[in-house]
Design a protein around this motif. Structure first.
Motif, PDB file in Angstrom:
ATOM      1  N   ASP A  12      67.273 -46.530 -39.617  1.00  0.00           N
ATOM      2  CA  ASP A  12      66.213 -45.638 -39.156  1.00  0.00           C
ATOM      3  C   ASP A  12      64.903 -46.024 -39.865  1.00  0.00           C
ATOM      4  O   ASP A  12      64.928 -46.686 -40.916  1.00  0.00           O
ATOM      5  N   ASP A  14      61.250 -43.885 -39.640  1.00  0.00           N
ATOM      6  CA  ASP A  14      60.459 -42.732 -40.116  1.00  0.00           C
ATOM      7  C   ASP A  14      61.270 -41.859 -41.069  1.00  0.00           C
ATOM      8  O   ASP A  14      62.398 -41.450 -40.753  1.00  0.00           O
ATOM      9  N   ASP A  15      60.705 -41.573 -42.203  1.00  0.00           N
ATOM     10  CA  ASP A  15      61.309 -40.729 -43.249  1.00  0.00           C
ATOM     11  C   ASP A  15      62.510 -41.380 -43.935  1.00  0.00           C
ATOM     12  O   ASP A  15      63.127 -40.771 -44.807  1.00  0.00           O
ATOM     13  N   THR A  16      62.827 -42.605 -43.531  1.00  0.00           N
ATOM     14  CA  THR A  16      63.830 -43.386 -44.263  1.00  0.00           C
ATOM     15  C   THR A  16      63.121 -44.450 -45.101  1.00  0.00           C
ATOM     16  O   THR A  16      63.404 -44.593 -46.287  1.00  0.00           O
ATOM     17  N   ASP A 181      67.816 -40.859 -42.480  1.00  0.00           N
ATOM     18  CA  ASP A 181      67.570 -39.631 -43.253  1.00  0.00           C
ATOM     19  C   ASP A 181      68.020 -38.366 -42.539  1.00  0.00           C
ATOM     20  O   ASP A 181      68.125 -37.314 -43.155  1.00  0.00           O
ATOM     21  N   ASP A 186      70.928 -39.243 -37.240  1.00  0.00           N
ATOM     22  CA  ASP A 186      71.428 -40.490 -37.814  1.00  0.00           C
ATOM     23  C   ASP A 186      72.916 -40.441 -38.143  1.00  0.00           C
ATOM     24  O   ASP A 186      73.682 -41.285 -37.687  1.00  0.00           O
TER      25      ASP A 186
HETATM   26 MG   LIG Z   1      64.088 -40.616 -39.711  1.00  0.00          MG
END
Ligand SMILES: [Mg+2]
Length: 242
Positions: A12, A14-16, A181, A186
């Motif tokens: 992933d 975004d935010d990972t 995340d 996920d």
């Molecule tokens: Mg993410």
């Protein structure tokens, strides 16, 4: 039952690898600044909060575009201009402004060193519902493949996007570790498609029990992932016992 040897990873974005909210906020602000300069009437009618609400309305009205944030945003701009009596909205110019800011992300400090360690040994595919551009972000070279919801026609947690990634990698789903995340998108999504799962849990949250069994790996950051991979799977060619 022995655990099958890991052959590839899906990751992933975004935010990972970076926090996405600051980039999305900067992108909304960049659009607003441009509107105030070039179309002050539209800017007055659609301040940032109203534009966000409009986009949420577009998303709710157009479930057929649920996998396609790019089209949702372009349609939002068309609606905003049309409501101000402007049929020919400058969508291309505004999209470029939005997209440039959206891709001005700041990677978490552990992301790039971990990516270098991981991709030296494992084929890696990005797997995202978002519209991050790896070329613009400058990390394209680390990825063998890029699987996104917009191209796939379905979004995580739909198992089909994970199976599409497995096909692109040429690897059976149970030989792939998916890393991300979001517990539902996920972890649950990948598990339902038969992939192995690693949760990047930067805030140390408890696993949401309503999503069933916890992930195989609950990791604080990307460094922990690279460490785990090194420990579990010694470098190819390393003689046993060394
Ligand atoms: Mg993410």
């Amino acid at each position: 039952m022995p655990v099958p040897t890991l052959l590839a990873l899906t990751l992933d974005l975004d935010d990972t690898l970076w926090p996405v909210l600051p980039a999305l906020q900067r992108a909304d602000q960049a659009v607003d600044v441009w509107l105030r300069q070039h179309h002050p009437d539209v800017a007055r009618a659609w301040p940032i909060a109203a534009m966000r609400e409009l986009r949420e309305q577009v998303a709710a009205d157009r479930l057929d575009l649920a996998h396609d944030f790019t089209s949702q945003r372009r349609l939002t701009l068309q609606h905003a201009f049309a409501a101000c009596g402007i049929a020919a909205a400058p969508v291309d110019a505004l999209w470029e402004i939005y997209f440039a800011a959206r891709n001005s992300v700041e990677l978490y400090p552990d992301s790039l060193p971990a990516l270098r360690r991981i991709t030296a040994r494992w084929p890696l595919a990005s797997l995202t519902n978002g519209n991050a551009d790896l070329q613009r972000i400058g990390i394209r070279a680390h990825f063998a493949h890029h699987i996104c919801a917009r191209d796939s026609g379905v979004a995580k947690p739909d198992p089909r996007i994970f199976l599409a990634a497995a096909e692109r990698l040429g690897v059976a789903p149970d030989r792939i570790l998916h890393v991300g995340d979001d517990p539902e998108m996920d972890v649950a999504g990948a598990r339902n498609a038969g992939l192995r799962t690693a949760w990047i849990n930067r805030d140390g949250q408890p696993w949401p029990a309503e999503l069933g069994a916890p992930p195989e790996l609950d990791l604080r950051d990307m460094t922990a992932l690279a460490d785990w991979l090194d420990a579990q799977h010694p470098a190819v060619g390393t003689p046993p016992g060394t």
